[in-house]
Design a protein around this motif. Structure first.
Motif, PDB file in Angstrom:
ATOM      1  N   ARG A 373       0.837  -1.193   0.000  1.00 16.92           N
ATOM      2  CA  ARG A 373       0.000   0.000   0.000  1.00 16.92           C
ATOM      3  C   ARG A 373       0.877   1.251   0.000  1.00 16.92           C
ATOM      4  O   ARG A 373       1.833   1.368   0.773  1.00 16.92           O
ATOM      5  CB  ARG A 373      -0.925   0.004   1.212  1.00 16.92           C
ATOM      6  CG  ARG A 373      -1.980   1.097   1.156  1.00 16.92           C
ATOM      7  CD  ARG A 373      -2.958   0.961   2.291  1.00 16.92           C
ATOM      8  NE  ARG A 373      -2.372   1.358   3.559  1.00 16.92           N
ATOM      9  CZ  ARG A 373      -2.733   0.888   4.738  1.00 16.92           C
ATOM     10  NH1 ARG A 373      -3.682  -0.037   4.800  1.00 16.92           N
ATOM     11  NH2 ARG A 373      -2.170   1.323   5.844  1.00 16.92           N
ATOM     12  N   VAL A 374       0.498   2.192  -0.872  1.00 17.56           N
ATOM     13  CA  VAL A 374       1.171   3.489  -0.936  1.00 17.56           C
ATOM     14  C   VAL A 374       0.420   4.497  -0.078  1.00 17.56           C
ATOM     15  O   VAL A 374       1.007   5.217   0.713  1.00 17.56           O
ATOM     16  CB  VAL A 374       1.275   3.976  -2.391  1.00 17.56           C
ATOM     17  CG1 VAL A 374       1.949   5.351  -2.479  1.00 17.56           C
ATOM     18  CG2 VAL A 374       2.027   2.957  -3.251  1.00 17.56           C
ATOM     19  N   TRP A 375      -0.899   4.540  -0.238  1.00 19.50           N
ATOM     20  CA  TRP A 375      -1.747   5.383   0.599  1.00 19.50           C
ATOM     21  C   TRP A 375      -3.180   4.899   0.491  1.00 19.50           C
ATOM     22  O   TRP A 375      -3.522   4.116  -0.401  1.00 19.50           O
ATOM     23  CB  TRP A 375      -1.646   6.870   0.222  1.00 19.50           C
ATOM     24  CG  TRP A 375      -1.905   7.235  -1.221  1.00 19.50           C
ATOM     25  CD1 TRP A 375      -0.960   7.529  -2.173  1.00 19.50           C
ATOM     26  CD2 TRP A 375      -3.181   7.364  -1.884  1.00 19.50           C
ATOM     27  NE1 TRP A 375      -1.559   7.813  -3.373  1.00 19.50           N
ATOM     28  CE2 TRP A 375      -2.915   7.731  -3.217  1.00 19.50           C
ATOM     29  CE3 TRP A 375      -4.506   7.196  -1.488  1.00 19.50           C
ATOM     30  CZ2 TRP A 375      -3.923   7.930  -4.161  1.00 19.50           C
ATOM     31  CZ3 TRP A 375      -5.534   7.395  -2.412  1.00 19.50           C
ATOM     32  CH2 TRP A 375      -5.221   7.761  -3.736  1.00 19.50           C
ATOM     33  N   ARG A 376      -4.014   5.361   1.400  1.00 23.29           N
ATOM     34  CA  ARG A 376      -5.453   5.151   1.276  1.00 23.29           C
ATOM     35  C   ARG A 376      -6.164   6.344   1.877  1.00 23.29           C
ATOM     36  O   ARG A 376      -5.658   7.013   2.780  1.00 23.29           O
ATOM     37  CB  ARG A 376      -5.904   3.853   1.930  1.00 23.29           C
ATOM     38  CG  ARG A 376      -5.863   3.813   3.439  1.00 23.29           C
ATOM     39  CD  ARG A 376      -6.341   2.470   3.941  1.00 23.29           C
ATOM     40  NE  ARG A 376      -6.236   2.358   5.386  1.00 23.29           N
ATOM     41  CZ  ARG A 376      -6.395   1.227   6.051  1.00 23.29           C
ATOM     42  NH1 ARG A 376      -6.662   0.107   5.393  1.00 23.29           N
ATOM     43  NH2 ARG A 376      -6.295   1.199   7.365  1.00 23.29           N
ATOM     44  N   GLU A 377      -7.365   6.601   1.379  1.00 29.74           N
ATOM     45  CA  GLU A 377      -8.136   7.780   1.779  1.00 29.74           C
ATOM     46  C   GLU A 377      -9.614   7.436   1.717  1.00 29.74           C
ATOM     47  O   GLU A 377     -10.075   6.751   0.802  1.00 29.74           O
ATOM     48  CB  GLU A 377      -7.832   8.948   0.826  1.00 29.74           C
ATOM     49  CG  GLU A 377      -8.376  10.279   1.259  1.00 29.74           C
ATOM     50  CD  GLU A 377      -7.548  10.954   2.337  1.00 29.74           C
ATOM     51  OE1 GLU A 377      -8.058  11.925   2.945  1.00 29.74           O
ATOM     52  OE2 GLU A 377      -6.393  10.521   2.560  1.00 29.74           O
ATOM     53  N   ARG A 378     -10.362   7.901   2.690  1.00 31.44           N
ATOM     54  CA  ARG A 378     -11.807   7.666   2.674  1.00 31.44           C
ATOM     55  C   ARG A 378     -12.508   8.762   1.882  1.00 31.44           C
ATOM     56  O   ARG A 378     -12.273   9.950   2.101  1.00 31.44           O
ATOM     57  CB  ARG A 378     -12.384   7.625   4.095  1.00 31.44           C
ATOM     58  CG  ARG A 378     -13.912   7.439   4.114  1.00 31.44           C
ATOM     59  CD  ARG A 378     -14.460   7.276   5.502  1.00 31.44           C
ATOM     60  NE  ARG A 378     -14.129   5.984   6.074  1.00 31.44           N
ATOM     61  CZ  ARG A 378     -14.788   4.855   5.803  1.00 31.44           C
ATOM     62  NH1 ARG A 378     -15.795   4.860   4.944  1.00 31.44           N
ATOM     63  NH2 ARG A 378     -14.438   3.721   6.392  1.00 31.44           N
ATOM     64  N   LEU A 379     -13.354   8.341   0.951  1.00 28.27           N
ATOM     65  CA  LEU A 379     -14.197   9.252   0.194  1.00 28.27           C
ATOM     66  C   LEU A 379     -15.623   9.153   0.719  1.00 28.27           C
ATOM     67  O   LEU A 379     -16.039   8.110   1.228  1.00 28.27           O
ATOM     68  CB  LEU A 379     -14.178   8.904  -1.301  1.00 28.27           C
ATOM     69  CG  LEU A 379     -12.808   8.802  -1.974  1.00 28.27           C
ATOM     70  CD1 LEU A 379     -12.989   8.454  -3.449  1.00 28.27           C
ATOM     71  CD2 LEU A 379     -12.017  10.094  -1.819  1.00 28.27           C
ATOM     72  N   ALA A 380     -16.382  10.211   0.569  1.00 35.06           N
ATOM     73  CA  ALA A 380     -17.777  10.199   1.012  1.00 35.06           C
ATOM     74  C   ALA A 380     -18.618   9.327   0.087  1.00 35.06           C
ATOM     75  O   ALA A 380     -18.435   9.320  -1.134  1.00 35.06           O
ATOM     76  CB  ALA A 380     -18.320  11.626   1.036  1.00 35.06           C
ATOM     77  N   GLY A 381     -19.548   8.578   0.671  1.00 35.08           N
ATOM     78  CA  GLY A 381     -20.514   7.830  -0.109  1.00 35.08           C
ATOM     79  C   GLY A 381     -20.159   6.373  -0.312  1.00 35.08           C
ATOM     80  O   GLY A 381     -19.184   5.846   0.228  1.00 35.08           O
TER      81      GLY A 381
END
Length: 449
Positions: A373-381
């Motif tokens: 994993r390089v990065w992760r981010e939570r998006l809405a929906g």
């Protein structure tokens, strides 16, 4: 901006029917085995390159959600950068496909008794064709989140091919809207409705039907609809499997060029397989034993990136080497990721990085060669539409009508968040400098002005 209304019972023909003289142009769309590194930039070569207004498959000319289009819109809303907005009657989750100035999609009544093909003029948003293709007498039940028009059409010069799973497959003259042939005898018990879309290869239309009773891939003659070959999935992997839903899948195969030769690569319940698309002969398999596969395989760097399906908390992403023959389960799986892997959305590969968005909105960037994993981010929906890479951007479309646009790279950088009325259940399409976005009720053409 114009808002066009569809008449669900009449076919509106915008031009006089003429006799078509078709060339032997037989496009082959699909992925290539090698992708450039980040340092080499993001240019890529498809098996068959498409013109700017050709988006012939639900994931585009390369079958993997990548486009070399430029000057696409970054920002939009109901009041900004909308060229036209056309109402679509009834219900369908199929992605629009494009050939020249025609946009094709499907829709269906919610009871599944009337299945339609719809063609829209790319320039004006006006309806060119809208007609019933099939009328099942006793439609199977479907999942509450599915529709009877979820499989997407495929298009080429002079022809559109629509598929509704067990309910029928048809070839249409795209100029006149005339149905050239129909098949209603390729059947299975979907249990929760059809999803898999057809694939074009040379003179073949290839369909994948994987139900609780039978599981097979069939190649049909484009001209006649006759069966050229049929390959059943390995029954030893399906026999005595309970409960029955563990035998079904919704996956759409893809054509991938591997060491200069075309392969038909697809995963279903239990197993992913490669076939010779001309004969249906099995080339390799990797067995994982899960069901419900929807997310489409992408490939690059000598690897297939295979979604194993399963329940939302058990989905895995496998990287499988492409140089195998026979059963390669124990020899060719390079890495596995089981954290925030989507059930529905398909990933996109950009250079050395693989991006995926889970059903609950976790956007993850992985190193394609080792799965780290390089990065992760939570998006809405919540998310079901597949990711799109174009114009050095990645677009992610939520079921709540929001689109998050990011810049690909080793750090997360959000460029824009846009919102339209409605819900995105279909994946996006690209036509020239425009995005074609389908909500549950409308099709939009979005372009910077």
């Amino acid at each position: 901006m114009s808002d066009k209304k569809l008449n669900p019972r009449k076919s509106v023909v915008a031009m006089v029917a003429i006799a078509l003289v078709l060339s032997k142009f037989a496009p082959v769309y699909g992925q290539t085995q090698d992708y450039p590194t980040e340092e080499q930039g993001e240019k890529f070569q498809a098996i068959g390159n498409a013109a700017p207004n050709h988006w012939p498959d639900w994931r585009g000319p390369t079958g993997d959600g990548r486009s070399d289009a430029t000057n696409l819109p970054l920002n939009w809303s109901e009041a900004e950068n909308i060229v036209w907005k056309t109402h679509i009657h009834d219900l369908g989750h199929s992605t629009p496909v494009v050939w020249d100035d025609q946009v094709w999609l499907t829709t269906a009544t919610e009871d599944g008794r009337t299945l339609y093909a719809v063609c829209i003029d790319l320039n004006t948003g006006e309806i060119v064709h809208d007609f019933e293709v099939f009328h099942p007498n006793q439609p199977q039940r479907i999942h509450l989140q599915n529709s009877y028009a979820t499989p997407s059409a495929v298009v080429e010069e002079g022809r559109a091919y629509v598929h509704f799973g067990t309910f029928g497959t048809a070839c249409l003259n795209s100029e006149t809207g005339k149905v050239l042939w129909r098949r209603t005898d390729l059947n299975c018990d979907h249990m929760q409705g059809p999803v898999s879309s057809p694939v074009l290869f040379d003179d073949l239309v290839i369909v994948h039907l994987e139900g609780t009773d039978v599981q097979f891939i069939a190649a049909l003659d484009k001209k006649t609809g006759g069966t050229i070959w049929r390959t059943d999935r390995p029954q030893e992997l399906y026999e005595n499997v309970e409960p029955l839903f563990l035998r079904k899948a919704y996956h759409t195969p893809v054509i991938v060029e591997v060491y200069g030769k075309a392969q038909l690569v697809g995963n279903g319940a239990r197993v992913a397989m490669g076939h010779d698309p001309r004969t249906g002969k099995e080339l390799w398999r990797v067995v994982y034993g899960d069901d419900n596969t929807i997310s489409r395989i992408v490939s690059g760097h000598g690897l297939f990136f295979v979604n194993t399906g399963g329940t939302p908390d058990s989905v895995r992403l496998w990287a499988v080497r492409q140089d195998g023959a026979g059963d390669v389960t124990n020899s060719h799986v390079v890495w596995e990721v089981n954290d925030n892997v989507p059930v529905e959305s398909s990933p996109v590969l950009v250079g050395d990085l693989l991006y995926m968005v889970s059903d609950n909105g976790i956007l993850t960037c992985l190193q394609a060669k080792n799965g780290k994993r390089v990065w992760r981010e939570r998006l809405a929906g919540r998310y079901g539409a597949s990711l799109l890479y174009a114009d050095n951007r990645i677009y992610a479309f939520s079921k709540q009508g929001k689109t998050t646009v990011i810049e690909p790279g080793r750090t997360f950088r959000r460029l824009a968040v846009n919102e339209l009325d409605g819900e995105f259940w279909a994946s996006p399409a690209v036509a020239g400098k425009s995005l074609l976005l389908r909500t549950k009720t409308h099709l939009y053409r979005v372009q910077s002005k």
